[in-house]
Design an enzyme around this catalytic site. Structure first.
Site, PDB file in Angstrom:
ATOM      1  N   ASP A  44       0.845  -1.206   0.000  1.00  0.00           N
ATOM      2  CA  ASP A  44       0.000   0.000   0.000  1.00  0.00           C
ATOM      3  C   ASP A  44       0.881   1.258   0.000  1.00  0.00           C
ATOM      4  O   ASP A  44       0.370   2.376  -0.104  1.00  0.00           O
ATOM      5  CB  ASP A  44      -1.017  -0.005   1.148  1.00  0.00           C
ATOM      6  CG  ASP A  44      -0.385  -0.001   2.522  1.00  0.00           C
ATOM      7  OD1 ASP A  44       0.853  -0.078   2.618  1.00  0.00           O
ATOM      8  OD2 ASP A  44      -1.129   0.081   3.528  1.00  0.00           O
ATOM      9  N   SER A  45       2.213   1.051   0.047  1.00  0.00           N
ATOM     10  CA  SER A  45       3.137   2.162  -0.180  1.00  0.00           C
ATOM     11  C   SER A  45       2.889   2.788  -1.551  1.00  0.00           C
ATOM     12  O   SER A  45       3.340   3.907  -1.819  1.00  0.00           O
ATOM     13  CB  SER A  45       4.595   1.679  -0.084  1.00  0.00           C
ATOM     14  OG  SER A  45       4.784   0.524  -0.872  1.00  0.00           O
ATOM     15  N   GLU A 182       9.303  -4.188  10.464  1.00  0.00           N
ATOM     16  CA  GLU A 182       9.674  -2.878   9.912  1.00  0.00           C
ATOM     17  C   GLU A 182      10.197  -1.945  11.009  1.00  0.00           C
ATOM     18  O   GLU A 182       9.541  -1.729  12.035  1.00  0.00           O
ATOM     19  CB  GLU A 182       8.462  -2.237   9.202  1.00  0.00           C
ATOM     20  CG  GLU A 182       8.801  -0.860   8.631  1.00  0.00           C
ATOM     21  CD  GLU A 182       7.802  -0.327   7.618  1.00  0.00           C
ATOM     22  OE1 GLU A 182       6.870  -1.051   7.226  1.00  0.00           O
ATOM     23  OE2 GLU A 182       7.977   0.843   7.212  1.00  0.00           O
TER      24      GLU A 182
HETATM   25  O1  KIV Z   1       3.495  -1.129   1.664  1.00  0.00           O
HETATM   26  C1  KIV Z   1       4.655  -1.569   1.631  1.00  0.00           C
HETATM   27  O2  KIV Z   1       5.409  -1.358   0.683  1.00  0.00           O
HETATM   28  C2  KIV Z   1       5.091  -2.357   2.765  1.00  0.00           C
HETATM   29  C3  KIV Z   1       6.543  -2.717   2.836  1.00  0.00           C
HETATM   30  C4  KIV Z   1       7.343  -1.553   3.166  1.00  0.00           C
HETATM   31  C5  KIV Z   1       6.777  -3.865   3.745  1.00  0.00           C
HETATM   32  O3  KIV Z   1       4.317  -2.684   3.606  1.00  0.00           O
END
Ligand code: KIV
Length: 284
Positions: A44-45, A182
């Protein structure tokens, strides 16, 4: 054949490090797949690096499904994990199941990821019981940024370190096939990694994890809003793109582009006869 969760779990047993990356589109996913990356996360990044939101909180199911479909189309071997957005697995178990199922059934992902430990363990168990592999995510959980008071390192006090360990064990018992850790101190991540039987995938959690995950834009240097401390830029794509775009801009203005090589020719007689009576009665 795609990687499956048993192969990922076996990598921990064999001591083989696991490289996971995010991808959000067909072309990038294809490159990662061809490079042999076994685990691709449609994180969701994407809300921040693809859509320009300030956090991951506004990301919707529809946005996640749209990008997950593209990544699935771009891959043949990687195990694709879809990231469940904020509040799509909290309200009820039914809603969590329905949304997890959409990633598998509609988007074609092979697994889902959700943030949280003990508090979401019951939902994780029910999703796993339906035959949907789940990846956990603890430590700094960006969907809870407002509750955490910012993007801060987690697990530095005795109480929060113990909580991280307890959360990891709760997720393991709920049936996850791997857990993202994380932004936690490296020694704590190493301790969690030793204590649980499923692989830990670290991001800002040191070298003691079973694997690592990075946001592809951080790795390639194509997201310039900020560079997280845990990221290593293996390329400076934003500089390369800026140079290429500037060169294109200059060549269009000066008439260098397009050249004959980039153009299509035709029979000159057709042009000469245009507008003349009877010239254009033949269909193509
Ligand atoms: O949304 C994302 O990219 C993530 C990673 C950073 C683990 O959750």
């Amino acid at each position: 054949m795609r990687f499956n969760i048993n192969q990922i779990k076996d990598m921990k047993i064999k001591g083989e490090k696991i490289a996971m990356l995010t991808a959000y589109d067909y072309s990038t996913a294809r490159i990662l797949d061809e490079a042999g990356i076994p685990l691709i996360l449609v994180g969701d990044s994407l809300g921040m690096v693809m859509l320009g939101y300030e956090s991951t909180i506004p990301v919707t199911m529809e946005e996640m499904l749209h990008h997950t479909k593209a990544v699935v189309r771009g891959t043949q071997k990687a195990l694709v994990v879809g990231d469940m957005p904020f509040m799509t697995y909290h309200i009820s178990t039914e809603e969590a199941l329905r949304n997890a199922a959409r990633f598998i059934q509609e988007a074609g992902a092979q697994a889902v990821k959700l943030e949280g430990g003990l508090t979401v363990a019951d939902k994780v168990r029910r999703i796993v019981d339906c035959g949907i592999p789940v990846m956990g995510h603890i430590g700094l959980t960006p969907q809870s940024v407002n509750a955490l008071g910012g993007y801060k390192i987690q697990g530095k006090t005795p109480a929060t370190a113990q909580k991280l360990l307890d959360d990891a064990v709760a997720l393991e018992q709920a049936g996850v096939f791997a857990i993202v850790l994380e932004t936690v101190p490296a020694p704590l991540a190493a301790r969690v990694t030793q204590q649980i039987s499923v692989p830990t995938i670290g991001i800002g959690a040191g070298a003691g994890c079973d694997g690592q995950v990075q946001v592809i834009n951080d790795l390639l240097g194509s997201f310039s809003d900020f560079v997280p401390k845990h990221a290593k830029q293996y390329a400076r794509l934003s500089d390369i793109i800026k140079n290429a775009v500037t060169e294109y801009h200059n060549e269009v203005k000066s008439g260098v582009f397009p050249s004959e090589k980039n153009s299509f020719t035709m029979d000159e007689a057709i042009l000469a006869n245009l507008n003349k009576p009877g010239c254009c009665s033949q269909p193509e």
